[in-house]
Design a protein around this motif. Structure first.
Motif, PDB file in Angstrom:
ATOM      1  N   UNK A   1     -34.701 -14.098  58.493  1.00  0.00           N
ATOM      2  CA  UNK A   1     -35.294 -12.801  58.807  1.00  0.00           C
ATOM      3  C   UNK A   1     -34.610 -11.592  58.216  1.00  0.00           C
ATOM      4  N   UNK A   2     -33.418 -11.764  57.660  1.00  0.00           N
ATOM      5  CA  UNK A   2     -32.706 -10.602  57.108  1.00  0.00           C
ATOM      6  C   UNK A   2     -33.522  -9.930  56.010  1.00  0.00           C
ATOM      7  N   UNK A   3     -34.161 -10.724  55.166  1.00  0.00           N
ATOM      8  CA  UNK A   3     -34.935 -10.157  54.056  1.00  0.00           C
ATOM      9  C   UNK A   3     -36.128  -9.353  54.552  1.00  0.00           C
ATOM     10  N   UNK A   4     -36.689  -9.757  55.684  1.00  0.00           N
ATOM     11  CA  UNK A   4     -37.822  -9.022  56.253  1.00  0.00           C
ATOM     12  C   UNK A   4     -37.377  -7.615  56.648  1.00  0.00           C
ATOM     13  N   UNK A   5     -36.254  -7.513  57.340  1.00  0.00           N
ATOM     14  CA  UNK A   5     -35.731  -6.210  57.761  1.00  0.00           C
ATOM     15  C   UNK A   5     -35.389  -5.338  56.569  1.00  0.00           C
TER      16      UNK A   5
ATOM     17  N   UNK B   1     -43.817 -13.910  56.614  1.00  0.00           N
ATOM     18  CA  UNK B   1     -44.759 -13.026  57.313  1.00  0.00           C
ATOM     19  C   UNK B   1     -44.848 -13.342  58.806  1.00  0.00           C
ATOM     20  N   UNK B   2     -44.595 -14.587  59.198  1.00  0.00           N
ATOM     21  CA  UNK B   2     -44.564 -14.921  60.620  1.00  0.00           C
ATOM     22  C   UNK B   2     -43.503 -14.110  61.351  1.00  0.00           C
ATOM     23  N   UNK B   3     -42.346 -13.957  60.720  1.00  0.00           N
ATOM     24  CA  UNK B   3     -41.258 -13.205  61.344  1.00  0.00           C
ATOM     25  C   UNK B   3     -41.696 -11.767  61.609  1.00  0.00           C
TER      26      UNK B   3
END
Length: 247
Positions: free
Chosen positions: A155-159, A181-183
């Motif tokens: 999830x780090x990349x999402x943030x 995208x789920x994250x």
């Protein structure tokens, strides 16, 4: 020019380590955010006239189980899969010129009528191989050797995407895109993620991966003509630097 920051989402095994090492060799600041972990099902390939492998991971799991092809015809989708089979001492009889399931069906269609075909792969494969080979008259069996699950740490990349801190993102499989995208959806950040993806250079390996990204409504900047990660990374970094030089 500062180092580009690029997220790499490969599975949490030696592939993420190799990816990080390669990106650093290209003068990149990598963000390692594995979106996949391989979970073996414990299933083993059954006896057949033809064996079909679609990934290096499947080959490794079968080898750990001491699988042997005997006199069967061994087929591999992609050169990386074929190379893995050879590393374990197996001859590879068929590698389709088009590195896809449809390409292998086309390659085998004229010869598998009445033969048993064992497809040894992940639990997430499409029906293209099964339906195509059955239509050609084969008796097809699928063994799901492993599942691809999302690591709890992902999830780090999402943030970082939402915060506008990435110059590029490397997607290497449809399931990687799905987990990414789920994250955001679970955190009610899907709209913010889409906005954040307007700036980074997006690179994707393979038509299925690109299709999933486009279905979400996003543009892809880099789609290499092979499934080689290093080519994907090299072209993506080049595009990032070209964009920086024109600003």
């Amino acid at each position: 020019m500062s180092k580009p920051t690029v997220a790499v989402l490969r599975p949490d095994d030696n592939r993420i380590d190799e990816a990080v090492e390669y990106l650093r060799s290209r003068g990149v600041s990598p963000v390692a955010d594995p979106m996949l972990t391989v979970c073996s099902t414990g299933e083993t390939p059954t006896a057949a006239d033809y064996y079909v492998f679609t990934s290096r991971t499947g080959v490794q799991i079968a080898a750990d189980q001491d699988w042997q092809p005997g006199r069967a015809t061994v087929c591999a989708v992609g050169q990386q899969t074929a190379s893995a089979l050879r590393v374990y001492g197996h001859s590879v009889d068929v590698v389709p010129s088009t590195f896809t399931s449809a390409g292998l069906v086309e390659e085998l269609a004229a010869e598998v009528s009445g033969a048993t075909v064992e497809i040894a792969r992940s639990a997430h494969g499409s029906d293209v191989l099964i339906q195509g080979l059955e239509a050609a008259g084969a008796d097809v069996h699928e063994t799901q050797l492993y599942r691809l699950e999302r690591p709890k740490s992902a999830g780090r990349s999402v943030s970082l995407t939402i915060d506008g801190q990435l110059d590029g993102i490397l997607f290497t499989s449809p399931r990687t895109v799905g987990h990414f995208f789920e994250i955001a959806t679970e955190q009610d950040d899907a709209a913010e993620l889409k906005r954040g993806l307007e700036e980074p250079v997006i690179g994707a390996i393979g038509a299925p991966t690109a299709r999933v990204i486009r279905d979400i409504g996003l543009e892809i900047n880099i789609t290499p003509d092979s499934v080689d990660f290093e080519q994907l990374a090299r072209l993506t970094v080049q595009e990032i630097r070209n964009g920086a030089s024109t600003r």
